[in-house]
Design an enzyme around this catalytic site. Sequence first.
Site, short mmCIF file in Angstrom:
data_model
loop_
_atom_site.label_atom_id
_atom_site.label_comp_id
_atom_site.label_asym_id
_atom_site.label_seq_id
_atom_site.Cartn_x
_atom_site.Cartn_y
_atom_site.Cartn_z
N GLN A 78 -6.87 -10.93 25.91
CA GLN A 78 -8.02 -11.23 26.76
C GLN A 78 -7.60 -12.16 27.89
O GLN A 78 -6.96 -13.18 27.66
CB GLN A 78 -9.15 -11.89 25.96
CG GLN A 78 -10.39 -12.11 26.81
CD GLN A 78 -11.50 -12.81 26.07
OE1 GLN A 78 -11.48 -14.03 25.93
NE2 GLN A 78 -12.49 -12.04 25.60
N CYS A 108 -17.51 -16.25 28.16
CA CYS A 108 -17.30 -17.62 27.72
C CYS A 108 -18.29 -18.56 28.41
O CYS A 108 -18.37 -18.57 29.65
CB CYS A 108 -15.87 -18.07 27.99
SG CYS A 108 -15.55 -19.78 27.47
N ASN A 208 -22.47 -8.48 19.45
CA ASN A 208 -21.94 -9.77 19.03
C ASN A 208 -23.07 -10.80 19.03
O ASN A 208 -23.99 -10.72 19.82
CB ASN A 208 -20.82 -10.18 20.00
CG ASN A 208 -20.20 -11.52 19.67
OD1 ASN A 208 -19.97 -12.33 20.56
ND2 ASN A 208 -19.91 -11.76 18.41
#
Length: 352
Positions: A78, A108, A208
């Site tokens: 990533q 993030c 997620n």
Amino acid sequence: MPETRSPLPRIGDHQLPNRVILAPMAGVTDRPFRQLCRRLGAGLVVGEMVTSDPSLWHTRKSRLRMDHRGEPGPRTVQIAGGDAGMLAEAARLNAEQGAEIIDINMGCPAKKVCNKAAGSALLRDEALVAEILEAVVAAVDVPVTLEIRTGWCADSNNGVRIARLAEAAGIRALAVHGRHRQQRYTGDAEYDTIAAIKAAVGIPVFANGDIDSPQKAAAVLDYTGADAVMVGRGAQGNPWIFREIDHYLRHGERLAPPAEEERADVLRDHLEALHDFYGEHMGVRIARKHVGWYLAGDSRLTTETQRDLKATFNGLESTAAQHRFIDDCFRHACPPAAAPPECVTTKGTRAA
């Protein structure tokens, strides 16, 4: 009832063996943890976020994050950054070094990442998102995936538009965390946006956010229509969650929890792998958070006992002392309501 979903998700030429993926987590999903989760049933694991600036790759932190030696494929790296050209070059260099999937971080929420116009901060600029995705996809021959949140804030829930941009740019799979950036990890994840994204695109979508049990995984897949779940914090101290979710999805029944002997063996193996990977000085310190998570998930222990055991372990300063702690406290003397009398002290000797 066993699942009837089909087929299993595919990322480019890579057919995933199941529907359970380890989410990338900075400071957590290092090579020892990835290998452990893979062994215990994760169908795909994603490494820690790596900066797109190659001039910073010489640091020890970056070198360790980019270390995938001995891992089975597909190896997923990533990358994070806010410049399309730099991200494209980072993707190309990582592919040359053996990355088989490139994942772009736009999820993030950390301030130090968002302050550099990277991570989920990118979701505020859809034109830049498209530019980055197109540049990275064009730079490599391996499949490129994307991780996003539902948007920057509650008033900017643009996950569906970002997903369509991603598919148009050639992104091969999309992971969606069911929170916007300003939520960080507070409150509850929402799955309506993930369901809307899945309905809007034809590429695989991975759900997620708050996936912490087999039943929750099945419910989220059913509700969203997603192709797989991505597990992050739910795997901390509980790497068995991957095989438990996979078993539940396949057979419609709960798998028996790991026996205490297996818990001790896994923890010992994890501890040894951390020490081997980082060396004793760093390994001893990094092991503390992992053992703390294992203790927090041990249903035999009261909250007070967990706190006492964690404090004891955090005071240990050597590999040998940490291994003795596991041997003494996990295998032989770990009653559910009291700290074990045989635990090692902070100096690695037995308590009186």
